[in-house]
Write a protein that holds these residues in place. Structure first.
Motif, PDB file in Angstrom:
ATOM      1  N   ASN A  69     -35.928  -6.875  73.502  1.00 45.83           N
ATOM      2  CA  ASN A  69     -36.562  -7.943  74.359  1.00 45.83           C
ATOM      3  C   ASN A  69     -36.488  -7.162  75.895  1.00 45.83           C
ATOM      4  OD1 ASN A  69     -34.251  -9.690  72.697  1.00 45.83           O
ATOM      5  ND2 ASN A  69     -35.944 -10.861  73.494  1.00 45.83           N
ATOM      6  N   CYS A  70     -37.316  -7.750  76.627  1.00 52.05           N
ATOM      7  CA  CYS A  70     -37.522  -7.446  77.934  1.00 52.05           C
ATOM      8  C   CYS A  70     -37.167  -8.713  79.043  1.00 52.05           C
ATOM      9  CB  CYS A  70     -38.954  -6.824  78.075  1.00 52.05           C
ATOM     10  SG  CYS A  70     -39.387  -6.428  79.674  1.00 52.05           S
ATOM     11  N   VAL A  71     -36.873  -8.458  79.943  1.00 49.52           N
ATOM     12  CA  VAL A  71     -36.944  -9.263  81.125  1.00 49.52           C
ATOM     13  C   VAL A  71     -37.396  -8.911  82.340  1.00 49.52           C
ATOM     14  CG1 VAL A  71     -35.273 -10.909  82.529  1.00 49.52           C
ATOM     15  CG2 VAL A  71     -34.679 -10.648  80.328  1.00 49.52           C
ATOM     16  N   THR A  72     -38.200  -9.924  83.260  1.00 45.73           N
ATOM     17  CA  THR A  72     -38.894  -9.519  84.408  1.00 45.73           C
ATOM     18  C   THR A  72     -38.843 -10.889  85.296  1.00 45.73           C
ATOM     19  OG1 THR A  72     -40.666  -8.616  85.681  1.00 45.73           O
ATOM     20  CG2 THR A  72     -41.187  -9.932  83.513  1.00 45.73           C
ATOM     21  N   THR A  73     -38.772 -10.686  86.437  1.00 45.41           N
ATOM     22  CA  THR A  73     -38.733 -11.733  87.397  1.00 45.41           C
ATOM     23  C   THR A  73     -40.092 -11.678  88.149  1.00 45.41           C
ATOM     24  OG1 THR A  73     -36.388 -11.999  87.595  1.00 45.41           O
ATOM     25  CG2 THR A  73     -37.508 -12.978  89.128  1.00 45.41           C
ATOM     26  N   ILE A  74     -41.067 -12.808  88.365  1.00 42.46           N
ATOM     27  CA  ILE A  74     -42.159 -12.426  88.732  1.00 42.46           C
ATOM     28  C   ILE A  74     -42.301 -13.576  89.987  1.00 42.46           C
ATOM     29  CG2 ILE A  74     -44.730 -12.514  88.538  1.00 42.46           C
ATOM     30  CD1 ILE A  74     -44.373 -11.435  85.786  1.00 42.46           C
ATOM     31  N   ARG A  75     -42.722 -12.916  91.128  1.00 44.69           N
ATOM     32  CA  ARG A  75     -42.730 -14.184  92.226  1.00 44.69           C
ATOM     33  C   ARG A  75     -44.069 -14.881  91.946  1.00 44.69           C
ATOM     34  NH1 ARG A  75     -42.002 -10.638  97.754  1.00 44.69           N
ATOM     35  NH2 ARG A  75     -43.015 -12.635  98.723  1.00 44.69           N
ATOM     36  N   THR A  76     -43.977 -16.191  92.380  1.00 44.96           N
ATOM     37  CA  THR A  76     -45.259 -17.150  92.730  1.00 44.96           C
ATOM     38  C   THR A  76     -45.970 -16.614  93.541  1.00 44.96           C
ATOM     39  OG1 THR A  76     -43.980 -18.993  92.044  1.00 44.96           O
ATOM     40  CG2 THR A  76     -45.975 -19.359  92.909  1.00 44.96           C
ATOM     41  N   ASN A  77     -45.865 -16.149  94.673  1.00 44.44           N
ATOM     42  CA  ASN A  77     -46.427 -15.486  95.887  1.00 44.44           C
ATOM     43  C   ASN A  77     -46.173 -14.276  96.164  1.00 44.44           C
ATOM     44  OD1 ASN A  77     -48.237 -17.891  96.122  1.00 44.44           O
ATOM     45  ND2 ASN A  77     -46.394 -19.057  96.932  1.00 44.44           N
ATOM     46  N   PRO A  78     -46.716 -13.141  95.762  1.00 48.13           N
ATOM     47  CA  PRO A  78     -46.184 -11.890  96.077  1.00 48.13           C
ATOM     48  C   PRO A  78     -46.619 -11.732  97.643  1.00 48.13           C
ATOM     49  CG  PRO A  78     -47.644 -11.730  94.204  1.00 48.13           C
ATOM     50  CD  PRO A  78     -47.616 -13.132  94.722  1.00 48.13           C
ATOM     51  N   GLY A  79     -45.760 -10.707  98.407  1.00 44.33           N
ATOM     52  CA  GLY A  79     -45.995 -10.662  99.775  1.00 44.33           C
ATOM     53  C   GLY A  79     -44.799  -9.652 100.186  1.00 44.33           C
ATOM     54  N   SER A 105     -43.392  -8.069  94.336  1.00 43.89           N
ATOM     55  CA  SER A 105     -44.056  -8.662  93.352  1.00 43.89           C
ATOM     56  C   SER A 105     -43.026  -9.245  92.374  1.00 43.89           C
ATOM     57  CB  SER A 105     -45.251  -8.127  92.832  1.00 43.89           C
ATOM     58  OG  SER A 105     -46.069  -8.955  91.863  1.00 43.89           O
ATOM     59  N   TYR A 106     -42.331  -8.126  91.717  1.00 36.53           N
ATOM     60  CA  TYR A 106     -41.659  -8.381  90.570  1.00 36.53           C
ATOM     61  C   TYR A 106     -40.489  -7.423  90.637  1.00 36.53           C
ATOM     62  CZ  TYR A 106     -43.997  -4.326  88.356  1.00 36.53           C
ATOM     63  OH  TYR A 106     -44.448  -3.033  88.105  1.00 36.53           O
ATOM     64  N   ALA A 107     -39.481  -7.845  89.656  1.00 33.76           N
ATOM     65  CA  ALA A 107     -38.253  -6.979  89.388  1.00 33.76           C
ATOM     66  C   ALA A 107     -38.326  -6.743  87.960  1.00 33.76           C
ATOM     67  CB  ALA A 107     -36.929  -7.845  89.533  1.00 33.76           C
ATOM     68  N   GLY A 108     -37.805  -5.816  87.431  1.00 27.70           N
ATOM     69  CA  GLY A 108     -37.769  -5.204  86.111  1.00 27.70           C
ATOM     70  C   GLY A 108     -38.960  -4.186  85.736  1.00 27.70           C
ATOM     71  N   PRO A 109     -39.191  -3.921  84.700  1.00 28.35           N
ATOM     72  CA  PRO A 109     -38.663  -4.331  83.485  1.00 28.35           C
ATOM     73  C   PRO A 109     -37.208  -3.879  83.043  1.00 28.35           C
ATOM     74  CG  PRO A 109     -39.834  -2.589  82.993  1.00 28.35           C
ATOM     75  CD  PRO A 109     -39.968  -2.877  84.225  1.00 28.35           C
ATOM     76  N   THR A 110     -36.430  -5.058  82.365  1.00 26.93           N
ATOM     77  CA  THR A 110     -35.068  -4.617  81.968  1.00 26.93           C
ATOM     78  C   THR A 110     -35.285  -4.754  80.335  1.00 26.93           C
ATOM     79  OG1 THR A 110     -34.336  -6.889  82.132  1.00 26.93           O
ATOM     80  CG2 THR A 110     -33.972  -5.191  83.890  1.00 26.93           C
ATOM     81  N   TYR A 111     -34.570  -3.873  79.628  1.00 31.23           N
ATOM     82  CA  TYR A 111     -34.808  -3.895  77.959  1.00 31.23           C
ATOM     83  C   TYR A 111     -33.463  -3.962  77.369  1.00 31.23           C
ATOM     84  CZ  TYR A 111     -39.774  -2.432  78.981  1.00 31.23           C
ATOM     85  OH  TYR A 111     -41.203  -2.318  79.507  1.00 31.23           O
ATOM     86  N   VAL A 112     -33.443  -4.091  76.228  1.00 32.42           N
ATOM     87  CA  VAL A 112     -32.193  -4.081  75.390  1.00 32.42           C
ATOM     88  C   VAL A 112     -32.649  -4.689  73.922  1.00 32.42           C
ATOM     89  CG1 VAL A 112     -31.437  -6.585  75.541  1.00 32.42           C
ATOM     90  CG2 VAL A 112     -29.817  -4.699  75.104  1.00 32.42           C
ATOM     91  N   TYR A 113     -32.236  -3.908  72.734  1.00 30.16           N
ATOM     92  CA  TYR A 113     -32.312  -4.315  71.665  1.00 30.16           C
ATOM     93  C   TYR A 113     -31.761  -5.564  71.238  1.00 30.16           C
ATOM     94  CZ  TYR A 113     -32.870  -3.859  66.340  1.00 30.16           C
ATOM     95  OH  TYR A 113     -33.205  -4.332  65.104  1.00 30.16           O
TER      96      TYR A 113
END
Length: 149
Positions: A69-79, A105-113
């Motif tokens: 699995n991977c998790v990322t947090t993505i902003r609606t309006n980068p800046g 713009s975004y945080a991550g990626p973070t991964y785990v099995y």
């Protein structure tokens, strides 16, 4: 004199057309400049997501080829850079990954099995936090929490 008026009229029409094109193009710059697949990798498919207020979205993705699995947090309006996070945890294997920092713009990626495991995941933008517990556990119901600090 007649020639001058037509040149002025043509110039005015051209200026208006350029202004309209610019006005119509402006909202496109507000769209996110990335996707969960660009951040996590092309083999990852979005399996869950949670809004971080109106600031963005946390995405949980899964790659069936490698079981991660991977998790990322993505902003609606980068800046301008803001405090952001993305994290994932599998409690029965005590495995997890996290990314906290200041990003445009975004945080991550973070991964785990995570194959055949329930996962806990979440993220934040500024002072808005999202946490999802017991996610993707077949018949079990997940628990979501959103809060501000």
């Amino acid at each position: 004199m007649r020639f001058s008026r037509s040149v002025l009229a043509a110039s005015a029409v051209a200026a208006l057309a350029m202004g309209a094109t610019t006005a119509l193009a402006a909202p496109a710059s507000a769209a996110p400049n990335t996707t969960p697949q660009k951040v996590c990798g092309s083999g990852y498919k979005t399996v869950n997501s949670a809004a971080v207020g109106s600031l963005g979205t946390v995405y949980l993705t899964y790659n069936s080829t490698n079981g991660k699995n991977c998790v990322t947090t993505i902003r609606t309006n980068p800046g301008t850079a803001r405090d952001m996070s993305a994290w994932i945890y599998v409690s029965d294997t005590d495995a997890g990954d996290q990314d906290y920092g200041t990003y445009t713009s975004y945080a991550g990626p973070t991964y785990v099995y995570g194959k055949a495991h329930c996962v806990d995941w979440g993220g934040s933008i500024d002072n808005v936090y999202v946490q999802v517990y017991g996610s993707n556990c077949a018949a079990l119901r997940e628990h979501r929490v959103t809060f501000t600090r």
